[in-house]
Design a protein around this motif. Structure first.
Motif, mmCIF file in Angstrom:
data_model
loop_
_atom_site.group_PDB
_atom_site.id
_atom_site.type_symbol
_atom_site.label_atom_id
_atom_site.label_comp_id
_atom_site.label_asym_id
_atom_site.label_seq_id
_atom_site.Cartn_x
_atom_site.Cartn_y
_atom_site.Cartn_z
ATOM 1 N N ALA A 47 2.823 -0.360 10.626
ATOM 2 C CA ALA A 47 1.406 0.277 11.247
ATOM 3 C C ALA A 47 1.117 1.433 10.436
ATOM 4 O O ALA A 47 -0.208 1.637 10.182
ATOM 5 C CB ALA A 47 1.643 0.465 12.779
ATOM 6 N N ARG A 48 2.121 2.269 10.282
ATOM 7 C CA ARG A 48 1.822 3.503 9.612
ATOM 8 C C ARG A 48 1.476 3.236 8.173
ATOM 9 O O ARG A 48 0.513 3.690 7.469
ATOM 10 C CB ARG A 48 2.749 4.655 9.386
ATOM 11 N N MET A 49 1.991 2.214 7.525
ATOM 12 C CA MET A 49 1.778 1.858 6.142
ATOM 13 C C MET A 49 0.490 1.360 5.922
ATOM 14 O O MET A 49 -0.478 1.842 5.139
ATOM 15 C CB MET A 49 2.781 0.659 5.464
ATOM 16 N N VAL A 50 -0.137 0.259 7.100
ATOM 17 C CA VAL A 50 -1.494 -0.159 7.055
ATOM 18 C C VAL A 50 -2.408 1.128 7.274
ATOM 19 O O VAL A 50 -3.259 0.970 6.523
ATOM 20 C CB VAL A 50 -1.519 -1.254 8.151
ATOM 21 N N THR A 51 -2.327 1.736 8.259
ATOM 22 C CA THR A 51 -3.219 2.972 8.276
ATOM 23 C C THR A 51 -3.268 3.859 7.007
ATOM 24 O O THR A 51 -4.260 4.099 6.901
ATOM 25 C CB THR A 51 -2.872 3.601 9.833
ATOM 26 N N SER A 52 -2.272 4.411 6.430
ATOM 27 C CA SER A 52 -2.515 5.154 5.324
ATOM 28 C C SER A 52 -3.048 4.348 4.252
ATOM 29 O O SER A 52 -3.693 5.156 3.611
ATOM 30 C CB SER A 52 -0.892 5.723 5.040
ATOM 31 N N CYS A 53 -2.711 3.232 4.058
ATOM 32 C CA CYS A 53 -3.499 2.221 3.193
ATOM 33 C C CYS A 53 -5.108 2.494 3.513
ATOM 34 O O CYS A 53 -5.821 2.474 2.598
ATOM 35 C CB CYS A 53 -2.872 0.751 2.992
ATOM 36 N N ARG A 54 -5.401 2.079 4.625
ATOM 37 C CA ARG A 54 -6.926 2.121 5.108
ATOM 38 C C ARG A 54 -7.420 3.413 4.600
ATOM 39 O O ARG A 54 -8.651 3.630 4.620
ATOM 40 C CB ARG A 54 -6.946 1.854 6.565
ATOM 41 N N GLY A 55 -6.724 4.785 4.841
ATOM 42 C CA GLY A 55 -7.235 6.070 4.736
ATOM 43 C C GLY A 55 -7.196 6.540 3.390
ATOM 44 O O GLY A 55 -7.911 7.622 3.178
ATOM 45 N N ALA A 56 -6.609 5.900 2.504
ATOM 46 C CA ALA A 56 -5.992 6.358 1.259
ATOM 47 C C ALA A 56 -7.362 6.519 0.308
ATOM 48 O O ALA A 56 -7.334 7.478 -0.766
ATOM 49 C CB ALA A 56 -5.093 5.611 0.680
ATOM 50 N N GLY A 57 -8.410 5.666 0.249
ATOM 51 C CA GLY A 57 -9.371 5.585 -0.540
ATOM 52 C C GLY A 57 -9.130 5.130 -1.928
ATOM 53 O O GLY A 57 -9.797 5.297 -3.071
ATOM 54 N N CYS A 58 -7.971 4.237 -2.115
ATOM 55 C CA CYS A 58 -7.564 4.026 -3.495
ATOM 56 C C CYS A 58 -7.816 2.254 -3.492
ATOM 57 O O CYS A 58 -6.988 1.909 -4.363
ATOM 58 C CB CYS A 58 -6.186 4.432 -3.826
ATOM 59 N N SER A 59 -8.242 1.783 -2.553
ATOM 60 C CA SER A 59 -8.475 0.319 -2.558
ATOM 61 C C SER A 59 -8.809 -0.315 -3.853
ATOM 62 O O SER A 59 -8.296 -1.365 -4.307
ATOM 63 C CB SER A 59 -9.137 -0.327 -1.394
ATOM 64 N N LYS A 60 -9.949 0.250 -4.501
ATOM 65 C CA LYS A 60 -10.162 -0.355 -5.826
ATOM 66 C C LYS A 60 -9.157 -0.241 -7.005
ATOM 67 O O LYS A 60 -9.007 -1.110 -7.800
ATOM 68 C CB LYS A 60 -11.729 0.279 -6.219
ATOM 69 N N SER A 61 -8.525 1.007 -6.844
ATOM 70 C CA SER A 61 -7.725 1.179 -7.870
ATOM 71 C C SER A 61 -6.563 0.243 -7.551
ATOM 72 O O SER A 61 -5.791 -0.384 -8.541
ATOM 73 C CB SER A 61 -7.089 2.610 -7.757
ATOM 74 N N CYS A 62 -6.092 -0.116 -6.319
ATOM 75 C CA CYS A 62 -5.106 -0.772 -5.826
ATOM 76 C C CYS A 62 -5.302 -2.194 -6.369
ATOM 77 O O CYS A 62 -4.408 -2.907 -6.713
ATOM 78 C CB CYS A 62 -4.710 -0.702 -4.654
ATOM 79 N N ALA A 63 -6.644 -2.785 -6.187
ATOM 80 C CA ALA A 63 -7.125 -4.102 -6.358
ATOM 81 C C ALA A 63 -6.960 -4.371 -7.917
ATOM 82 O O ALA A 63 -6.499 -5.499 -8.490
ATOM 83 C CB ALA A 63 -8.346 -4.436 -5.822
#
Length: 91
Positions: A47-63
């Motif tokens: 759950a912490r992994m998912v939440t930190s992913c959601r709040g990190a702001g790097c989804s475009k870089s990650c994709a």
């Protein structure tokens, strides 16, 4: 009383981030379901992994990182907020 629904709106789309998290895990050679069943990853950590992913702001870089991967062997992007945990779970 804190409005949890309003707070969650500031985080990224949960389904997008679940997909990103699982795609990074796959790139790292990690099966998150197997890790949970084996007890090497617990529900709170997940759950912490998912939440930190959601709040990190790097989804475009990650994709972009995920889409540019070739058969380079197991890896995790350094900017990933769960990089340390992924590296601990890597085979």
């Amino acid at each position: 009383m804190k409005d949890m629904a309003a707070e969650a709106e500031g985080l990224g789309n949960i389904f997008r981030h679940l997909w990103l998290l699982r795609a990074v895990a796959e790139a790292a050679g990690i099966d998150l379901d197997r890790e949970m069943k084996a007890g090497r990853l617990n529900g709170l950590d997940y759950a912490r992994m998912v939440t930190s992913c959601r709040g990190a702001g790097c989804s475009k870089s990650c994709a972009l990182w995920i889409s540019s991967r070739r058969d380079e062997g197991p890896a995790v992007p350094d900017f990933c907020p769960s990089a340390d945990l992924f590296k601990r779970l890597m085979p």
